[in-house]
Design a protein around this motif. Structure first.
Motif, PDB file in Angstrom:
ATOM      1  N   GLU A  20     -12.014   1.302   4.074  1.00 29.66           N
ATOM      2  CA  GLU A  20     -11.430   2.178   5.090  1.00 29.66           C
ATOM      3  C   GLU A  20     -10.875   1.349   6.238  1.00 29.66           C
ATOM      4  N   PHE A  21      -9.945   1.949   6.955  1.00 25.57           N
ATOM      5  CA  PHE A  21      -9.346   1.287   8.109  1.00 25.57           C
ATOM      6  C   PHE A  21      -8.814   2.354   9.062  1.00 25.57           C
ATOM      7  N   ASN A  26       4.286  -1.407  -9.134  1.00 30.92           N
ATOM      8  CA  ASN A  26       4.059  -2.624  -9.912  1.00 30.92           C
ATOM      9  C   ASN A  26       3.939  -3.824  -8.976  1.00 30.92           C
ATOM     10  N   TYR A  27       3.705  -3.522  -7.696  1.00 28.38           N
ATOM     11  CA  TYR A  27       3.600  -4.536  -6.645  1.00 28.38           C
ATOM     12  C   TYR A  27       2.124  -4.668  -6.275  1.00 28.38           C
ATOM     13  N   ASP A  28       1.565  -5.828  -6.498  1.00 25.68           N
ATOM     14  CA  ASP A  28       0.142  -6.061  -6.282  1.00 25.68           C
ATOM     15  C   ASP A  28      -0.099  -6.669  -4.902  1.00 25.68           C
ATOM     16  N   LYS A  70      -4.331  -1.851   2.511  1.00 30.35           N
ATOM     17  CA  LYS A  70      -3.828  -1.545   3.850  1.00 30.35           C
ATOM     18  C   LYS A  70      -2.367  -1.959   3.977  1.00 30.35           C
ATOM     19  N   GLU A  71      -2.011  -3.086   3.384  1.00 29.87           N
ATOM     20  CA  GLU A  71      -0.625  -3.571   3.439  1.00 29.87           C
ATOM     21  C   GLU A  71       0.313  -2.585   2.742  1.00 29.87           C
ATOM     22  N   MET A  72      -0.134  -2.038   1.619  1.00 33.45           N
ATOM     23  CA  MET A  72       0.676  -1.052   0.904  1.00 33.45           C
ATOM     24  C   MET A  72       0.830   0.220   1.737  1.00 33.45           C
TER      25      MET A  72
END
Length: 259
Positions: free
Chosen positions: A74-75, A139-141, A145-147
């Motif tokens: 969580e953030f 398809n981006y790993d 939080k960045e996503m």
């Protein structure tokens, strides 16, 4: 560099619309951020075949929501508690988020709809389970939080364009000649440009999970500049505003010793 594509009503059913856009844009080294309206297995397969990185929110009725994903992190994002989880599914990644504030709001709405007989008990149970959640397939790993922040960047810009369009629609009756239209569009473009510059500064200062461009404008508007003939003074600058100015390295306000 993210590239955003928003669906146009009536065009989503035809996958050729997206094919044509991909062909026209050089997105070989970019991330394609798509609107939820583009969600379909055909679109996913198309992007994978063309080796394009994509971020695509799923629809609320998608079967991907049935995939078990543990919300084990969580953030805080803009004073909202976000729980998140991630799972690899073949060559794809599922990013699941739950906004606890949004969940409560949606649960109240869903409850009222059942009480009014607008939804069945089965629909009620399903909607309650998915309240406050949204699922991204990519398809981006990257980090969860960045996503989330990447997704919110698309969301904020989209809302700004919607506001831009709404303003133009609201004022078009008052724009009686070409010069008025050109001037109005130019000022609106400058506003959009300033918004994007603020967004970039926030990202650079690494506080994009705490404030938005709108927050900065609302905070900075508390400070007034008053002119007395050839002299001008600045009203008291609140401590939080001064700290924010320092963090963003704008250096708008003079220090207390006048330097």
């Amino acid at each position: 560099m993210p590239t955003m594509i928003k669906s146009v009503p009536g065009s989503v059913k035809d996958i050729k619309t997206l094919y044509k856009t991909i062909e026209e844009l050089d997105i070989s080294d970019k991330i394609l951020l798509l609107d939820r309206g583009f969600f379909s297995e055909n679109i996913l397969n198309c992007l994978e075949e063309k080796h394009i990185k994509f971020v695509l929110p799923t629809k609320r009725n998608s079967h991907y929501y049935d995939t078990r994903i543990h919300l084990n992190e969580e953030f805080i994002y803009h004073d909202r508690l976000i729980k998140c989880g991630k799972r690899k599914l073949g060559n794809r990644f599922l990013y699941l988020y739950e906004d606890l504030d949004l969940r409560l709001e949606e649960q109240k709405t869903i409850f009222r709809k059942r009480e009014e007989g607008k939804i069945s008990d089965e629909e009620y149970s399903l909607k309650q389970n998915r309240a406050g959640k949204f699922l991204i397939i990519s398809n981006y790993d990257i980090g969860k939080k960045e996503m989330y922040e990447l997704y919110k960047k698309r969301d904020s810009i989209e809302k700004l364009f919607d506001a831009y369009k709404t303003t133009l629609d609201a004022d078009k009756l008052y724009l009686h000649d070409d010069e008025s239209v050109y001037g109005h569009v130019f000022v609106a473009f400058l506003s959009l440009y300033a918004y994007c510059k603020l967004l970039k500064a926030i990202k650079k200062a690494e506080i994009n999970d705490k404030v938005s461009p709108i927050d900065i404008l609302l905070k900075f508007r508390k400070v007034k500049s008053i002119n007395f003939g050839e002299k001008s003074i600045i009203t008291e600058v609140p401590k939080k505003v001064r700290e924010l100015d320092k963090t963003l390295k704008f250096n708008i306000f003079p220090t207390k010793n006048g330097s």
